[in-house]
Design a protein around this motif. Sequence first.
Motif, short mmCIF file in Angstrom:
data_model
loop_
_atom_site.label_atom_id
_atom_site.label_comp_id
_atom_site.label_asym_id
_atom_site.label_seq_id
_atom_site.Cartn_x
_atom_site.Cartn_y
_atom_site.Cartn_z
N ILE A 10 -19.44 6.05 16.49
CA ILE A 10 -19.54 7.51 16.53
C ILE A 10 -20.76 7.93 17.34
CG2 ILE A 10 -19.94 9.60 15.15
CD1 ILE A 10 -17.11 8.58 14.95
N LEU B 185 -16.55 14.39 21.87
CA LEU B 185 -15.91 14.50 20.56
C LEU B 185 -16.95 14.79 19.49
CD1 LEU B 185 -13.32 11.58 20.79
CD2 LEU B 185 -12.84 14.04 20.88
N ALA B 186 -18.08 14.14 19.58
CA ALA B 186 -19.22 14.41 18.71
C ALA B 186 -20.42 14.69 19.59
CB ALA B 186 -19.50 13.20 17.81
N ALA C 146 -14.26 17.23 18.39
CA ALA C 146 -13.59 16.79 17.15
C ALA C 146 -14.28 17.50 15.99
CB ALA C 146 -13.68 15.28 16.99
N THR D 97 -4.68 15.47 17.23
CA THR D 97 -5.10 14.25 16.52
C THR D 97 -5.07 13.07 17.48
OG1 THR D 97 -4.04 15.12 14.51
CG2 THR D 97 -4.76 12.83 14.47
N SER E 51 -13.64 16.92 12.86
CA SER E 51 -13.83 15.95 11.78
C SER E 51 -13.20 14.62 12.20
CB SER E 51 -13.19 16.44 10.48
OG SER E 51 -11.79 16.55 10.61
N TRP E 52 -13.50 13.57 11.44
CA TRP E 52 -12.90 12.25 11.71
C TRP E 52 -12.92 11.41 10.44
CZ3 TRP E 52 -17.23 13.92 14.57
CH2 TRP E 52 -18.47 13.47 14.10
N PRO F 105 -20.00 17.03 14.46
CA PRO F 105 -18.75 17.37 15.14
C PRO F 105 -18.95 18.27 16.34
CG PRO F 105 -18.51 17.54 12.76
CD PRO F 105 -19.97 17.34 13.02
N PHE G 174 -9.53 11.11 14.86
CA PHE G 174 -10.26 12.33 15.20
C PHE G 174 -9.33 13.54 15.13
CE2 PHE G 174 -12.68 8.94 17.17
CZ PHE G 174 -13.99 9.31 16.91
N TYR H 182 -10.40 4.80 14.01
CA TYR H 182 -11.07 6.10 13.92
C TYR H 182 -10.06 7.19 14.25
CZ TYR H 182 -15.62 3.73 13.85
OH TYR H 182 -16.70 2.95 13.52
#
Length: 533
Positions: A172, A61-62, A76, A159, A78-79, A73, A90, A88
């Motif tokens: 994160i 995701l990151a 994902a 999402t 953004s989050w 990012p 995502f 959280y």
Amino acid sequence: MRKNSRIQAWFAAGLLLGAPLVSSASNLVFCSEGSPAGFDPGQYTTGTDFDATSETLFNRLAQFERGGTRAVPALAQSWEISEDGLTYTFHLRKGVKFHSTSYFKPTREFNADDVLFTFQRMLDKNHPFRKAYPTEFPYFTDMGLDKNIAKVEKRDDHTVVFTLNKVDAAFIQNLAMNFAAVHSAEYAEHLLKKGTPEDINQKPIGTGPFVFKRYQKDAQIRFTGNKDYWNPEEVKIDNLIFAINTDASVRSQKLKAGECHITLNPRPADIKALQEDPKLKVPSQPGYNLGYIAYNVTRAPFDKLEVRQALDMAVDKEAIVEAVYQGAGQLAVNAMPPTQWSYDETIKGSEYNPEKARELLQKAGLPEGTEITLWAMPVQRPYNPNAKLMATMIQADWAKIGVKARIVSYEWGEYIKRAHNGEHDAMLIGWTGDNGDPDNWLGTLYGCDSVDGNNFSKWCDPAYDALVKQAKSISDQEKRTELYKQAQQFLHKQVPITPIAHSTVYQPMRASVQDFQISPFGRNSFYGVSNAP
């Protein structure tokens, strides 16, 4: 871009026969030090496994920026984090395609279902796929994520919401780590229907910059550039080959001969010659790592503090750093490197004192001539360039205080597997930080949640564990630092490990290689890398 078939055939033959490779902007050969245990990143904990899997085949995701420790990012885009730090949200990247291979053709793009499958399989031991293919996820559990992630929910196709039981200041950063590589739920369902769920570990499908082609254990892994990658500017290599050889001197020779373009973990004795070769470049940086001895406290006599203290002070660490690291290492006195924020500079290493060590062993009632095993890694690692030499020196040091150590070694994957099972007495091991957070050292390596994973000393002290978990549950870095320093003092007094050294990382490569970044986490990533003719 099509290649002349004759050149392609010569290239393949050169790789197999050891001849110098044709210089091509789209081919890159990496001299790797070992075979991966498999291709499902969540199951494993070593850089050898991660280089061949999550750094090539998968995304998270990151991800960490190349050459840095900042999470940015990836899958994902953004989050958001709730005010209480427990939720959280995502927002997933659209248009991301899973690999299409000879063994699987995806019918849809990446979406929230894939994130749910990836994390629910790690969270739920009764998950259908996990029941069909029983496995453990040591990193996930070592970090306590199996207990702290309350639920993972799909809000819509793009999402996903994670809800935590308590604040995790490094969450994160954790999701940017290799074990959190996202799998295809569609592929998993396909494998279940075929009755071959184990193929997820042998025939991988990801979204990463390279696509798996084939693997020959202890010989090579072949990948091709992902032409459908969501960030096409980062795929500059058509063919990526891992040429596997456990001998560091052989890897250096192959690099000089042009049989590979990048190698890793050179012997200190080879560095000067590599630096002097005009066709090579050898960038370096201080290592974010630690090489150490782990004492299995679940076995006698290591369950006694006096024995651990004696073995620790009997080791001539300065002599080892000089002989093994040869100017490319720094004496370690603490359980994590000095470049890690919250490092306690007041901690001093134990004195080298064989006489006092003998007294402690007598106090502990350990008979003269007691026999133990000392495990030594079969491969070079960033934190230990020559484990066999180190083990021999430690063996001699311990013999001086009446302890007979028998040196044991296994193939790298077997070494880690057996150590996770606690079959060792004392072992050489080490760590390169994964996410820039102190918990990645103090929790992952020495916490109670990690005793079946990366806590190779199997040491679990509730008072220590409470300090580390409290530090992880708050966001204020100053308050976290205070707690982590208390934990370091506690650990230092209990001696579950003997710190040896932090090594300098050298990354030799051909001068033709462009934009390769040394990772502070010891990973080898080839996205964004090119090989100019």
